[in-house]
Every structure is written in C-alpha cells, then in structure tokens.
Design a protein around this motif. Structure first.
Motif, PDB file in Angstrom:
ATOM      1  N   LYS A 195      -7.993  -4.021 -26.902  1.00  0.00           N
ATOM      2  CA  LYS A 195      -8.659  -2.715 -26.845  1.00  0.00           C
ATOM      3  C   LYS A 195     -10.035  -2.825 -26.190  1.00  0.00           C
ATOM      4  N   ALA A 196     -10.775  -3.883 -26.479  1.00  0.00           N
ATOM      5  CA  ALA A 196     -12.092  -4.071 -25.871  1.00  0.00           C
ATOM      6  C   ALA A 196     -11.960  -4.240 -24.359  1.00  0.00           C
ATOM      7  N   LYS A 197     -10.967  -5.003 -23.926  1.00  0.00           N
ATOM      8  CA  LYS A 197     -10.750  -5.208 -22.486  1.00  0.00           C
ATOM      9  C   LYS A 197     -10.379  -3.894 -21.808  1.00  0.00           C
ATOM     10  N   LEU A 198      -9.507  -3.118 -22.426  1.00  0.00           N
ATOM     11  CA  LEU A 198      -9.098  -1.845 -21.845  1.00  0.00           C
ATOM     12  C   LEU A 198     -10.280  -0.897 -21.711  1.00  0.00           C
ATOM     13  N   ALA A 199     -11.131  -0.880 -22.713  1.00  0.00           N
ATOM     14  CA  ALA A 199     -12.285   0.013 -22.696  1.00  0.00           C
ATOM     15  C   ALA A 199     -13.273  -0.342 -21.591  1.00  0.00           C
ATOM     16  N   SER A 200     -13.344  -1.623 -21.239  1.00  0.00           N
ATOM     17  CA  SER A 200     -14.354  -2.055 -20.260  1.00  0.00           C
ATOM     18  C   SER A 200     -13.800  -2.264 -18.851  1.00  0.00           C
ATOM     19  N   THR A 201     -12.493  -2.100 -18.657  1.00  0.00           N
ATOM     20  CA  THR A 201     -11.892  -2.412 -17.365  1.00  0.00           C
ATOM     21  C   THR A 201     -10.980  -1.292 -16.888  1.00  0.00           C
ATOM     22  N   PRO A 202     -11.402  -0.530 -15.871  1.00  0.00           N
ATOM     23  CA  PRO A 202     -10.522   0.505 -15.323  1.00  0.00           C
ATOM     24  C   PRO A 202      -9.221  -0.128 -14.791  1.00  0.00           C
ATOM     25  N   GLY A 203      -8.100   0.498 -15.076  1.00  0.00           N
ATOM     26  CA  GLY A 203      -6.818   0.000 -14.605  1.00  0.00           C
ATOM     27  C   GLY A 203      -6.185  -1.049 -15.498  1.00  0.00           C
ATOM     28  N   ALA A 204      -6.870  -1.433 -16.576  1.00  0.00           N
ATOM     29  CA  ALA A 204      -6.303  -2.439 -17.476  1.00  0.00           C
ATOM     30  C   ALA A 204      -5.182  -1.827 -18.299  1.00  0.00           C
ATOM     31  N   ILE A 205      -4.156  -2.629 -18.557  1.00  0.00           N
ATOM     32  CA  ILE A 205      -3.018  -2.203 -19.348  1.00  0.00           C
ATOM     33  C   ILE A 205      -2.593  -3.370 -20.227  1.00  0.00           C
ATOM     34  N   GLY A 206      -2.273  -3.073 -21.479  1.00  0.00           N
ATOM     35  CA  GLY A 206      -1.881  -4.106 -22.420  1.00  0.00           C
ATOM     36  C   GLY A 206      -0.974  -3.532 -23.486  1.00  0.00           C
ATOM     37  N   TYR A 207      -0.759  -4.289 -24.533  1.00  0.00           N
ATOM     38  CA  TYR A 207       0.080  -3.813 -25.632  1.00  0.00           C
ATOM     39  C   TYR A 207      -0.532  -4.265 -26.955  1.00  0.00           C
ATOM     40  N   ILE A 208      -0.363  -3.412 -27.965  1.00  0.00           N
ATOM     41  CA  ILE A 208      -0.908  -3.658 -29.290  1.00  0.00           C
ATOM     42  C   ILE A 208       0.072  -3.131 -30.331  1.00  0.00           C
ATOM     43  N   SER A 209      -0.165  -3.448 -31.595  1.00  0.00           N
ATOM     44  CA  SER A 209       0.639  -2.864 -32.659  1.00  0.00           C
ATOM     45  C   SER A 209       0.180  -1.418 -32.853  1.00  0.00           C
ATOM     46  N   ASP A 210       1.115  -0.554 -33.219  1.00  0.00           N
ATOM     47  CA  ASP A 210       0.773   0.868 -33.302  1.00  0.00           C
ATOM     48  C   ASP A 210      -0.254   1.184 -34.380  1.00  0.00           C
ATOM     49  N   GLY A 211      -0.418   0.314 -35.352  1.00  0.00           N
ATOM     50  CA  GLY A 211      -1.441   0.510 -36.374  1.00  0.00           C
ATOM     51  C   GLY A 211      -2.855   0.369 -35.836  1.00  0.00           C
ATOM     52  N   ALA A 212      -2.999  -0.241 -34.666  1.00  0.00           N
ATOM     53  CA  ALA A 212      -4.320  -0.440 -34.069  1.00  0.00           C
ATOM     54  C   ALA A 212      -4.708   0.688 -33.109  1.00  0.00           C
ATOM     55  N   VAL A 213      -3.824   1.635 -32.899  1.00  0.00           N
ATOM     56  CA  VAL A 213      -4.098   2.736 -31.967  1.00  0.00           C
ATOM     57  C   VAL A 213      -5.209   3.610 -32.534  1.00  0.00           C
ATOM     58  N   ASP A 214      -6.174   3.931 -31.674  1.00  0.00           N
ATOM     59  CA  ASP A 214      -7.247   4.849 -32.040  1.00  0.00           C
ATOM     60  C   ASP A 214      -7.631   5.655 -30.795  1.00  0.00           C
ATOM     61  N   ALA A 215      -8.730   6.378 -30.863  1.00  0.00           N
ATOM     62  CA  ALA A 215      -9.138   7.247 -29.757  1.00  0.00           C
ATOM     63  C   ALA A 215      -9.560   6.488 -28.500  1.00  0.00           C
ATOM     64  N   SER A 216      -9.755   5.172 -28.590  1.00  0.00           N
ATOM     65  CA  SER A 216     -10.204   4.398 -27.424  1.00  0.00           C
ATOM     66  C   SER A 216      -9.066   4.064 -26.467  1.00  0.00           C
ATOM     67  N   VAL A 217      -7.809   4.291 -26.886  1.00  0.00           N
ATOM     68  CA  VAL A 217      -6.667   3.952 -26.039  1.00  0.00           C
ATOM     69  C   VAL A 217      -5.715   5.133 -25.891  1.00  0.00           C
ATOM     70  N   LYS A 218      -4.949   5.090 -24.801  1.00  0.00           N
ATOM     71  CA  LYS A 218      -3.911   6.084 -24.550  1.00  0.00           C
ATOM     72  C   LYS A 218      -2.569   5.354 -24.637  1.00  0.00           C
ATOM     73  N   VAL A 219      -1.674   5.852 -25.476  1.00  0.00           N
ATOM     74  CA  VAL A 219      -0.350   5.254 -25.597  1.00  0.00           C
ATOM     75  C   VAL A 219       0.482   5.675 -24.395  1.00  0.00           C
ATOM     76  N   LEU A 220       1.014   4.682 -23.681  1.00  0.00           N
ATOM     77  CA  LEU A 220       1.835   4.933 -22.511  1.00  0.00           C
ATOM     78  C   LEU A 220       3.328   4.769 -22.790  1.00  0.00           C
ATOM     79  N   PHE A 221       3.648   3.893 -23.742  1.00  0.00           N
ATOM     80  CA  PHE A 221       5.061   3.591 -24.012  1.00  0.00           C
ATOM     81  C   PHE A 221       5.191   2.963 -25.393  1.00  0.00           C
ATOM     82  N   ASP A 222       6.160   3.411 -26.176  1.00  0.00           N
ATOM     83  CA  ASP A 222       6.461   2.836 -27.494  1.00  0.00           C
ATOM     84  C   ASP A 222       7.622   1.859 -27.367  1.00  0.00           C
ATOM     85  N   PHE A 223       7.536   0.733 -28.080  1.00  0.00           N
ATOM     86  CA  PHE A 223       8.682  -0.187 -28.121  1.00  0.00           C
ATOM     87  C   PHE A 223       8.830  -0.774 -29.503  1.00  0.00           C
TER      88      PHE A 223
END
Length: 134
Positions: A106-134
C-alpha cells in the motif's frame, strides 16, 4: 461429542486464512479498470500501462503470493521468476519489486503512479482502488 465441536472449530479457524479474500489494487487515484486477463497481462509484463501510467509491478512475499500466482497469473515460483528474468534480460521490462506485506504494498502504491500490486481484502482502505478480486 463436545470434543468433536472443539476440534471442528479449531480446524475451521486454522483454515480460514486460506479462504480469506485477496485483491489486486492500485492507488486510489488510478483510472485503471481490469479483468483477469488484464491483470495477467500486466503481471506477466505483456501490458506496460496501468490506467495510462507506465506499470510498476509489485509482488508480495507474504502468504497472498501463492494464491495470486497460481490462481490469477497461472505461473508460480521458479517459472514466474524465469519469465521475468527473460523480460528483464531482453530489456522489455523492469524487474518487479518484491515487498514484505500488505502495508508495504500500500505504501508503494501511494507513492508510485502506475504501481499495481495485490493484498488481502482485510487491508483495503481509502488509499487503494480494488481492480480485481481473487
């Protein structure tokens, strides 16, 4: 009979992280909208753009990685490492970053335009946009 329920409850509790949701995310300001094929294209280096920005691919070393690699990307472990090594060696891509956990992604995504990663859904907050669920 009471032992059976205790054992069943413990087994369910131990297995529940495996069933926890996981999501592919970008910064909350991202304009990207992706399906599984789009996610695969980016994480295999076939697509170099995320929401109009140059893609910065971020892998996570945590327990979210194995389900992502096998279930979404379709390549895992050494096979995926070999694939990225070829892309980097031929100059077609920059090596993806390996980060430790959800917070680091999440820290990398917030500081880097174009960054994309994956996290557990429990960590989702307003700092990220969910693109795909798996």
């Amino acid at each position: 009979m009471n032992r059976f329920f205790i054992i069943a409850a413990l087994a369910f509790a131990a297995a529940s992280p495996a069933f926890a949701g996981k999501v592919v995310v970008a910064a909350s300001s991202s304009q990207a909208n992706l399906d599984k094929a789009g996610v695969q294209a980016i994480f295999l280096g076939r697509n170099t753009q995320v929401g109009g920005q140059p893609a910065v691919v971020v892998f996570q070393k945590g327990p979210v990685r194995a389900p992502f690699e096998s279930g979404v990307v379709g390549r895992a472990g050494a096979q995926l490492t070999s694939h990225w090594s070829r892309l980097v060696f031929t100059g077609r891509a920059k090596a993806p970053e390996d980060l430790a956990d959800d917070a680091a992604v999440k820290a990398k995504l917030a500081s880097t335009p174009g960054a994309i990663g994956y996290i557990s859904d429990g960590a989702v907050d307003a700092s990220v946009k969910v693109l795909f669920d798996f």
